[in-house]
Design an enzyme around this catalytic site. Structure first.
Site, PDB file in Angstrom:
ATOM      1  CG  LEU A 120      -6.320   0.724   1.043  1.00  0.00           C
ATOM      2  CD1 LEU A 120      -7.017   1.840   1.928  1.00  0.00           C
ATOM      3  CD2 LEU A 120      -4.893   1.012   1.321  1.00  0.00           C
ATOM      4  CB  ALA A 121      -6.746  -6.040  -0.423  1.00  0.00           C
ATOM      5  CD  GLU A 122      -4.085  -4.650   5.035  1.00  0.00           C
ATOM      6  OE1 GLU A 122      -3.517  -3.194   5.215  1.00  0.00           O
ATOM      7  OE2 GLU A 122      -5.094  -5.034   4.898  1.00  0.00           O
ATOM      8  CD  GLU A 152      -2.244  -1.601   2.665  1.00  0.00           C
ATOM      9  OE1 GLU A 152      -3.253  -2.414   2.823  1.00  0.00           O
ATOM     10  OE2 GLU A 152      -2.339  -0.637   3.509  1.00  0.00           O
ATOM     11  CD  GLN A 186      -0.466   2.631   4.924  1.00  0.00           C
ATOM     12  OE1 GLN A 186      -1.407   2.623   5.618  1.00  0.00           O
ATOM     13  NE2 GLN A 186      -0.107   3.041   3.357  1.00  0.00           N
ATOM     14  CG  PHE A 187       1.302   1.423  10.564  1.00  0.00           C
ATOM     15  CD1 PHE A 187       2.147   2.004  11.212  1.00  0.00           C
ATOM     16  CD2 PHE A 187       0.529   2.149   9.508  1.00  0.00           C
ATOM     17  CE1 PHE A 187       2.594   3.425  11.134  1.00  0.00           C
ATOM     18  CE2 PHE A 187       0.792   3.410   9.287  1.00  0.00           C
ATOM     19  CZ  PHE A 187       1.947   4.153  10.128  1.00  0.00           C
ATOM     20  N   PRO A 247      -5.498  -8.880   8.932  1.00  0.00           N
ATOM     21  CG  PRO A 247      -6.714  -7.154   7.758  1.00  0.00           C
ATOM     22  CD  PRO A 247      -5.415  -7.419   8.614  1.00  0.00           C
ATOM     23  CG  HIS A 292      -1.142   3.387  13.315  1.00  0.00           C
ATOM     24  ND1 HIS A 292      -2.127   3.547  13.496  1.00  0.00           N
ATOM     25  CD2 HIS A 292      -0.826   3.799  11.985  1.00  0.00           C
ATOM     26  CE1 HIS A 292      -2.957   3.829  12.587  1.00  0.00           C
ATOM     27  NE2 HIS A 292      -2.150   4.164  11.469  1.00  0.00           N
ATOM     28  CG  PHE A 334      -2.554  -1.648   8.961  1.00  0.00           C
ATOM     29  CD1 PHE A 334      -3.121  -1.339  10.370  1.00  0.00           C
ATOM     30  CD2 PHE A 334      -2.318  -0.514   8.274  1.00  0.00           C
ATOM     31  CE1 PHE A 334      -3.416   0.034  10.587  1.00  0.00           C
ATOM     32  CE2 PHE A 334      -2.457   0.989   8.748  1.00  0.00           C
ATOM     33  CZ  PHE A 334      -3.140   1.121   9.777  1.00  0.00           C
TER      34      PHE A 334
END
Length: 326
Positions: A58-60, A29, A82-83, A89, A129, A86
């Site tokens: 946005l789809a881990e 992302e 990204q973090f 998923p 985060h 996150f």
């Protein structure tokens, strides 16, 4: 040698390895055009093109799941979550497929892939985060978990992670992304995964830390040696899985005392495993109970209360002084 911070050392490593190995693809992302939230991949899309460095939805789960297919078919994906908070998923993909593929296929398939993620607190972000979830990965057979603490290690460990035949979770402590700079060699070098580093030799107590807390522990040690005349041996674990048991045990046999310092919550954390290793390997040499300084067993508080949660120099100093009294 260039003078780099942790984030620029990671960028440097990715750039050099992508030049050397055309099978590497980097994505996540905002990892393409923007170079990631922290700019770890800045400039790579411009240099290597959109087919090798690109943004994702946005789809881990999709980010990691697609990497499984890529790795099976000859590519070497380096994906960015990204973090670390996150990644949940994607945890199904990581546990059900990434970690098991070699075993499931009886070594017919291996997955040479790296999953990068910024982690940890200290920058006043919301809880998703700021968590320190290394145990969630280290508990899963089939995964290697790497956490660098210096620019030199960031480059050397990243090169090792990309070249590894199996999946590596590469956790980057964002609190020290730009905290300091260090000379980093231009030439190719690697740091073995699974080998700790004795940062400083000492005689009175062994302290093990990793990531951002190596630096915090160094501050505590400086104060202790100047004001208390306490000699501390500091080990940077570098790799949470596999653990370098031999280096730790040999150090404790010399010092007789052991302390783990980590940011993750206390219960069921990596400190408990390390204390078990010391108890099993150096019990008869101990002069004090092995102990730990950790995060608290709570969700990381919202920004204004974060300092109550974080491990700091004072907590480390107090615990070392307590153990020295035995």
């Amino acid at each position: 040698m260039p003078l780099l911070n942790n984030i620029s050392a990671l960028t440097y490593a990715l750039e050099q390895e992508m030049e050397r190995d055309k099978s590497i693809v980097v994505y996540g992302e905002d990892a393409g055009l923007e170079g990631g939230v922290f700019r770890a991949t800045k400039g790579l899309q411009e240099k290597f093109g959109e087919k090798r460095v690109f943004d994702t939805p946005l789809a881990e789960a999709g980010i990691v799941g697609s990497a499984v297919g890529m790795a099976i078919n000859g590519l070497k994906p380096v994906v960015e979550i990204q973090f670390s908070g996150f990644m949940l998923p994607a945890y199904n993909q990581i546990v059900a497929h990434v970690a098991r593929m070699r075993n499931r296929s009886r070594s017919r398939y291996n997955l040479p892939m790296v999953i990068r993620m910024p982690y940890g607190g200290g920058v006043r972000s919301p809880e998703h985060h700021s968590e320190s979830p290394e145990t969630l990965f280290a508990h899963i057979p089939g995964l290697k978990v790497v956490i660098p603490s210096t620019p030199y290690d960031s480059k050397g460990l990243m090169l090792s992670a990309i070249r590894d035949e199996d999946p590596v979770i590469f956790m980057e402590p964002k609190r020290i992304y730009r905290a300091f700079k260090q000379e980093v060699p231009e030439e190719d070098y690697t740091i073995p995964i699974g080998k700790a580093k004795v940062v400083k030799k000492g005689e009175d107590i062994t302290v093990v830390a990793w990531g951002a807390l190596v630096r915090e522990t160094q501050k505590a040690i400086k104060t202790l040696e100047e004001k208390e005349d306490i000699s501390v041996e500091l080990i940077d674990l570098r790799t949470i899985s596999p653990i370098d048991k031999e280096t730790i045990i040999e150090s404790v046999k010399k010092t007789g005392r052991f302390l783990v310092v980590h940011e993750a919550v206390k219960s069921f954390g990596p400190g408990a495993e390390l204390i078990s290793i010391v108890n099993e390997g150096a019990f008869l040499y101990l002069e004090a109970p092995p102990s730990r300084v950790t995060g608290l067993d709570v969700t990381v508080p919202l920004p204004k209360s974060e300092h109550f949660f974080m491990v700091d120099e004072r907590r480390i100093i107090d615990k070392i002084k307590e153990l020295i009294k035995y």
